[in-house]
Design a protein around this motif. Structure first.
Motif, PDB file in Angstrom:
ATOM      1  N   THR A 299       0.690  -1.477  -0.148  1.00 46.66           N
ATOM      2  CA  THR A 299      -0.003   0.058   0.114  1.00 46.66           C
ATOM      3  C   THR A 299       0.818   1.147   0.246  1.00 46.66           C
ATOM      4  N   ASP A 300       1.857   1.161   0.993  1.00 48.72           N
ATOM      5  CA  ASP A 300       3.100   2.544   0.987  1.00 48.72           C
ATOM      6  C   ASP A 300       3.645   2.549  -0.571  1.00 48.72           C
ATOM      7  N   LEU A 301       3.939   3.988  -1.218  1.00 46.09           N
ATOM      8  CA  LEU A 301       4.376   4.275  -2.526  1.00 46.09           C
ATOM      9  C   LEU A 301       5.034   4.914  -1.537  1.00 46.09           C
ATOM     10  N   LEU A 302       6.471   4.526  -2.976  1.00 48.23           N
ATOM     11  CA  LEU A 302       7.559   5.114  -2.448  1.00 48.23           C
ATOM     12  C   LEU A 302       9.100   5.436  -3.510  1.00 48.23           C
ATOM     13  N   GLU A 303       9.430   6.429  -3.335  1.00 46.14           N
ATOM     14  CA  GLU A 303      10.245   7.485  -5.219  1.00 46.14           C
ATOM     15  C   GLU A 303      11.962   5.568  -4.204  1.00 46.14           C
ATOM     16  N   PRO A 304      11.984   4.673  -5.274  1.00 42.98           N
ATOM     17  CA  PRO A 304      12.575   3.050  -5.222  1.00 42.98           C
ATOM     18  C   PRO A 304      14.057   4.225  -5.280  1.00 42.98           C
ATOM     19  N   GLY A 305      14.681   5.139  -5.367  1.00 41.93           N
ATOM     20  CA  GLY A 305      16.087   5.735  -5.390  1.00 41.93           C
ATOM     21  C   GLY A 305      17.044   4.760  -6.615  1.00 41.93           C
ATOM     22  N   SER A 306      17.732   4.188  -6.211  1.00 45.60           N
ATOM     23  CA  SER A 306      19.501   3.473  -7.067  1.00 45.60           C
ATOM     24  C   SER A 306      18.509   2.326  -6.982  1.00 45.60           C
ATOM     25  N   THR A 307      17.719   1.359  -6.339  1.00 45.55           N
ATOM     26  CA  THR A 307      17.607   0.079  -6.983  1.00 45.55           C
ATOM     27  C   THR A 307      16.043   0.380  -8.219  1.00 45.55           C
ATOM     28  N   MET A 308      16.478   1.361  -8.837  1.00 48.92           N
ATOM     29  CA  MET A 308      16.347   1.825 -10.851  1.00 48.92           C
ATOM     30  C   MET A 308      16.957   1.958 -11.432  1.00 48.92           C
ATOM     31  N   LYS A 309      18.690   1.557 -11.242  1.00 47.04           N
ATOM     32  CA  LYS A 309      19.759   1.533 -12.149  1.00 47.04           C
ATOM     33  C   LYS A 309      20.015   1.062 -13.054  1.00 47.04           C
ATOM     34  N   PRO A 310      19.606  -0.599 -12.027  1.00 43.39           N
ATOM     35  CA  PRO A 310      20.045  -1.613 -13.638  1.00 43.39           C
ATOM     36  C   PRO A 310      18.753  -1.316 -14.403  1.00 43.39           C
ATOM     37  N   LEU A 311      17.721  -0.846 -13.604  1.00 44.12           N
ATOM     38  CA  LEU A 311      16.309  -1.395 -14.555  1.00 44.12           C
ATOM     39  C   LEU A 311      16.900  -0.263 -16.048  1.00 44.12           C
ATOM     40  N   THR A 312      17.823   0.585 -15.635  1.00 39.93           N
ATOM     41  CA  THR A 312      17.946   1.678 -16.972  1.00 39.93           C
ATOM     42  C   THR A 312      18.969   1.250 -17.739  1.00 39.93           C
ATOM     43  N   VAL A 313      19.500   0.607 -16.792  1.00 36.94           N
ATOM     44  CA  VAL A 313      21.213  -0.051 -17.652  1.00 36.94           C
ATOM     45  C   VAL A 313      20.284  -0.920 -18.412  1.00 36.94           C
ATOM     46  N   ALA A 314      19.847  -2.434 -18.579  1.00 34.47           N
ATOM     47  CA  ALA A 314      18.681  -3.182 -19.278  1.00 34.47           C
ATOM     48  C   ALA A 314      18.198  -2.028 -20.159  1.00 34.47           C
ATOM     49  N   ALA A 315      17.776  -1.272 -20.142  1.00 34.21           N
ATOM     50  CA  ALA A 315      17.145  -0.755 -21.580  1.00 34.21           C
ATOM     51  C   ALA A 315      17.913  -0.269 -22.012  1.00 34.21           C
ATOM     52  N   GLY A 316      19.267   0.484 -21.920  1.00 35.08           N
ATOM     53  CA  GLY A 316      20.641   0.734 -22.277  1.00 35.08           C
ATOM     54  C   GLY A 316      20.788  -0.918 -23.500  1.00 35.08           C
ATOM     55  N   LEU A 317      21.062  -1.520 -22.817  1.00 34.36           N
ATOM     56  CA  LEU A 317      21.491  -2.754 -23.771  1.00 34.36           C
ATOM     57  C   LEU A 317      20.447  -3.019 -24.532  1.00 34.36           C
ATOM     58  N   GLU A 318      19.472  -2.825 -23.734  1.00 29.46           N
ATOM     59  CA  GLU A 318      18.008  -3.726 -24.911  1.00 29.46           C
ATOM     60  C   GLU A 318      18.344  -3.538 -25.763  1.00 29.46           C
TER      61      GLU A 318
END
Length: 615
Positions: A299-318
């Motif tokens: 239920t609680d919404l939080l900004e995920p911080g640096s846990t988002m970085k692997p997904l950003t890298v994955a987007a660049g690789l893809e």
């Protein structure tokens, strides 16, 4: 003698009337016959013509339809251990019409139930036109206690069988299970989500009660009671307790205000554990505020911080814009972002893509995301489930906040790359990481064992493997989360430390994250640890995810891997640790002999820890 003449003729004496006995008997007989005919006619009317009406009137006074209580289905963990069970209890009730004017009976009842007499009198007087009310504070009580009161023979006081919910694991699983109300209906959590499945169907029977409300005869069984269906959850109570215990220890050590931990089975999406603090005792919910009941992990919404970085890298690789060895110059440790700056912890200089993950460089991922079109980056993150519910079916699950790329400002995409400008739940982070560990296939989380959720490919399998290897460096020497390492296993993960938003800006209070997968070679578990508002002054500790949240991951995963018999994938490290342990035991052997000799003294050359063990 003189004769007096009178006018007219002399009257003759009337003859005496004859008594007609026969006629009178016939008259009486006719009257009796008529009465008999009336009575017979009335009897025919009552028994044959208008029988149903009068039967209903009689039934309304003596015949009652009473419910037959039934038990709620049991909830068990994945191994069949009970998490929620229904136990028979008794509820005291009384007939207000009978007791309202019986001061002596009310006084006896007040004494037997420890209720103030004036309070009980007021309650009964409010229902004096009714035939039923529960004795205040004596519903769903221990059967032996109820029978002691019934044995006193107080007129108009009775008991009835009901069922009460008990939760053997208490606070550790409270947010997942939820609880039921006084009528045994689900109010929160799994109890609410599966209320129809768990709720039985009460039976009904006809009984005859006497004028005092006592049952004197069971007339007919109208409907047999059907107990509720049992439910087997995906939760493993052993792993759940580990997560709860370690999360509580972390909050005490860091002085944090709250925390959550989520563990998913990577391949199936089954929720193996979900712990939240502060918690509550769902066996006794009185006194707990509604804020305590919510399951923060969904239920609680939080900004995920640096846990988002692997997904950003994955987007660049893809997208083919980068490779794991692409180099980036992060000097001088910051990069413009509109009128703001995006900064690193320090100037890391030149880093390759793997190094950006290892060192958690904000500047590095900012440079990567600028290579991607807004629309493509937006679509990529949405494939991982951001901006929509995970579909777990848990009551009150939040969908998160993820603005469409058409509404991004000039700084949004860059801040998105390192986990700001988006709000997610801990469960959403765990699902996204599970997709990385599952070869790029995202599976819908489920709380029910054996339930196969929907799955979809969200990332190329080769790219997912590359990102996993990059995240492995985070827990190895030189990474930001060496405290997340688990002996004998390769761990892939990412730390995160996000500032808390408040009043349209950010305050100097933080959220510490660690999200990880283990073992890397064949990922079994995805776990997210979120600790909210750690105190940086507590014991000299820091507020970073690598210091606060990563140790929770390590301790829980160490136990979970052992409990689930997951084979190690880092045999060399495990063998080296075993050799080192044997060497230590060998060095300690002389000390064992020395302790057996009262006159032995500790050599001055021993290291301090060994000197403390010596006599």
């Amino acid at each position: 003698m003189k004769f007096i003449r009178t006018s007219g003729t002399a009257k003759k004496p009337r003859p005496r009337a004859h008594f007609d006995l026969r006629g009178r008997l016939m008259l009486v007989g006719g009257a009796l016959a008529l009465c008999s005919v009336v009575l017979v006619g009335r009897a025919v009317d009552l028994q044959l013509i208008d029988n149903a009406f009068y039967q209903r009137q009689a039934d309304a006074r003596f015949l009652r339809e009473v419910p037959i209580p039934t038990s709620r289905g049991m909830i068990t963990d994945r191994n069949g251990e009970p998490l929620a069970v229904s136990s028979p209890v008794e509820s005291l009730w009384l007939n207000p019409q009978q007791l309202a004017d019986d001061a002596a009976a009310l006084a006896r009842l007040a004494e037997a139930t420890d209720l103030p007499l004036d309070y009980l009198t007021r309650q009964v007087s409010q229902y004096k036109d009714k035939e039923f009310m529960y004795v205040p504070r004596h519903r769903r009580i221990n059967p032996s206690a109820a029978q002691k009161i019934i044995a006193l023979g107080i007129p108009g006081v009775f008991s009835q069988r009901e069922f009460r919910r008990f939760y053997p694991q208490g606070e550790a699983v409270a947010h997942v299970l939820g609880f039921t109300n006084i009528d045994d209906r689900g109010q929160e959590g799994i109890e609410l989500a599966f209320d129809e499945w768990l709720s039985g169907t009460p039976g009904a029977q006809k009984v005859i009660r006497d004028r005092q409300g006592r049952i004197v005869e069971h007339v007919d069984l109208l409907r047999a009671a059907e107990p509720g269906k049992d439910l087997t959850l995906s939760i493993d109570r052993r792993i759940q307790f580990l997560a709860y215990r370690e999360l509580r220890s972390a909050l005490l050590e860091s002085g944090a205000g709250s925390g959550s931990a989520v563990i998913l089975d990577v391949a199936t999406g089954e929720v193996l554990a979900m712990a939240n603090l502060p918690s509550y005792n769902n066996n006794r919910i009185s006194g707990s505020g509604r804020d305590t009941y919510r399951n923060r992990a969904v239920t609680d919404l939080l900004e995920p911080g640096s846990t988002m970085k692997p997904l950003t890298v994955a987007a660049g690789l893809e997208a083919g814009k980068i490779t794991p060895s692409t180099r980036f110059d992060t000097s001088p440790g910051w990069i413009p972002n509109g009128r703001f700056r995006t900064t690193d912890f320090r100037n890391y200089g030149v880093l390759d893509t793997t190094g950006i993950i290892t060192k958690s460089s904000n500047v590095g991922v900012s440079k990567i995301v600028h290579m991607l079109p807004d629309r493509e980056f937006d679509a990529f993150l949405r494939r991982f489930g951001f901006g929509r519910s995970t579909g777990s079916g848990f009551p009150g699950e939040a969908a998160g906040l993820f603005p469409d790329y058409t509404r991004w400002s000039g700084t949004t995409k860059q801040t998105l790359s390192y986990g700001y400008s988006v709000s997610v739940t801990p469960l959403q982070i765990a699902r996204a990481y599970a997709a990385l560990g599952n070869g790029g296939v995202a599976v819908t989380p489920t709380f029910v064992k054996g339930h196969v959720g929907e799955s979809e490919r969200v990332l190329d399998e080769q790219v997912a493997g590359q990102v996993m290897r990059m995240m492995q460096t985070v827990t190895e020497p030189g990474g930001t989360a060496t405290r997340a390492a688990v002996l004998g296993y390769h761990v892939a993960g990412k730390t995160g430390t996000a500032r808390r938003s408040a009043g349209g800006g950010y305050e100097r209070r933080y959220i510490a994250y660690f999200a990880g997968l283990v073992p890397v070679d064949n990922p079994r578990f995805s776990m997210v640890v979120v600790i909210n508002d750690p105190d940086p002054t507590r014991g000299g500790s820091t507020y970073g995810g690598g210091f606060v949240s990563a140790p929770v991951f390590a301790r829980v995963m160490e136990g979970a891997l052992r409990l689930m018999d997951v084979p190690p994938d880092d045999i060399d490290t495990w063998l080296a640790a075993q050799s080192a342990a044997e060497a230590r035991r060998a060095r300690n052997t002389p000390q064992v002999a020395a302790r057996a000799t009262p006159t032995a003294a500790a050599p001055a050359s021993l290291p301090q820890p060994l000197q403390e063990l010596a006599p």
